[in-house]
Design an enzyme around this catalytic site. Sequence first.
Site, PDB file in Angstrom:
ATOM      1  N   GLU A 233      43.590  68.890   7.155  1.00 48.36           N
ATOM      2  CA  GLU A 233      42.175  68.596   6.928  1.00 48.36           C
ATOM      3  C   GLU A 233      41.543  69.781   6.215  1.00 48.36           C
ATOM      4  O   GLU A 233      41.389  70.856   6.784  1.00 48.36           O
ATOM      5  CB  GLU A 233      41.457  68.327   8.255  1.00 48.36           C
ATOM      6  CG  GLU A 233      40.002  67.939   8.096  1.00 48.36           C
ATOM      7  CD  GLU A 233      39.294  67.812   9.425  1.00 48.36           C
ATOM      8  OE1 GLU A 233      38.245  68.467   9.598  1.00 48.36           O
ATOM      9  OE2 GLU A 233      39.799  67.081  10.297  1.00 48.36           O
ATOM     10  N   CYS A 267      32.908  70.987   6.486  1.00 50.94           N
ATOM     11  CA  CYS A 267      33.766  70.481   5.407  1.00 50.94           C
ATOM     12  C   CYS A 267      33.188  69.265   4.696  1.00 50.94           C
ATOM     13  O   CYS A 267      33.601  68.942   3.584  1.00 50.94           O
ATOM     14  CB  CYS A 267      35.165  70.171   5.934  1.00 50.94           C
ATOM     15  SG  CYS A 267      35.204  69.010   7.300  1.00 50.94           S
TER      16      CYS A 267
END
Length: 462
Positions: A233, A267
């Site tokens: 990720e 993110c």
Amino acid sequence: MTIEITSPYDQSFIKELSLTGKNEIDKILNTAQNLFLDQSKWIPAYKRIEILEKTAAIMADRIEDLLVTAVSEGGKPYQDSKAEVLRAIKGVKLAAEHISQLKGEQIPMALTEASLNRVAFTSKEPIGIVVAVSAFNHPLNLAVHQIATAFAAGCPVIFKPATATPLSSLALREILKEAGLPEGWLQIILCDNEAAELLVTDPRVNFFSFIGSAKVGWYLKSKLSPGTRCALEHGGAAPVIVESDADFKEMIPDLVKGGFYHAGQVCVSVQRIYVNQKIVERFIEAFAAATTKLVTGNPLDQKTDVGPLITPKEVNRVEKWVNEAIKKGAKLITGGKRISDTFFQPTVLFNPSEDSKVSTTEIFGPVVCIYSFTNRDEAIKRANALNVHFQAAVFTKNIDIALETVKKLNATAVMVNDHTAFRVDWMPFGGRDASGIGMGGISYAINEMTREKLTVFKSKLI
């Protein structure tokens, strides 16, 4: 060797911790391997459920302690850290609940003459040793997403937190032990990059879970031992398309929150907003007005909206990128200056050049870029132009425009009339292309950490 944990807010000393040396990695892996290879030591499903349920209950009793720890080491403001702690508790509960859903299915036989007299079914098994490397920005909730999921799947887990924020995961480990977690099933290590690479690439590792920079994640993936599965990720540069019929009253607070939550160190933080030319001036005025009202300061103060960046080095980087964008022609709407060694003003830029760092690379700081467009397809093309694709958003009241934009945006998730940083822990979550591989979210991560086994019985009586 040791490492000092300091406060991102004022750089004050919090704690000194020992680093794990590379000569200790073999022992750590052996501990995990011995647990996994001896099936008599596997923890049955009911026991895993009991341990996770008790863990959630203990966490609920210690919300304030967990909250203060997370704020102190990570710098995320009090209210947002409280939301993180509550999410972490919910995540542990979700992991416990999903254990009952780990099941296989019957595979039909007798569909051909060759498959007569057989019955077949699949079952789920733990994949094996999980090594998880985590990021600093959600020190407790990310630990839950990597630790509780591995344990729910029945896997021993070796967890490496970010060296800047290890205290929340260490607190979680103590709670898990108190809840009955047997020795060895969770090992937390702090180590340098050399030791981490030695750990991750060992052939005893069955699954590698990584949350962090694309540069490090893809490098480590390239070094994995044959057969090691992984989930990576990484970051993004989340785009938003704003059409002329968007609802300002709903949209502005959402986008400001999505852009400056945790000082942009998320993110899927709102980074690039493409606004229809018909409303762009009004949008800039409203967005800037809401941004200037944000309170920047001590993250333990419940009135604070925007806290510090994780290190002074990151403040220097963000300042450099903003100055570069302005030099290349971006219009500074508000902010643009460092407040101190650890703080940067919430900043809004208008029409930075397409080759500026703020347009091409994840900022991971309190900076939002606004661009105008006259043709929506062109705006979508610009939104899709980067190689990072994670979450995106569109604001419109026209269902056809919404559905068309969702279809055309390259993203794993598209929010309609909500900001790009929206997430709940039971939804699938992850990047595509350069932004990652595999899917997070509690149940999705647990499934990634299991593997299927097919059993086929042959009998003349079937």
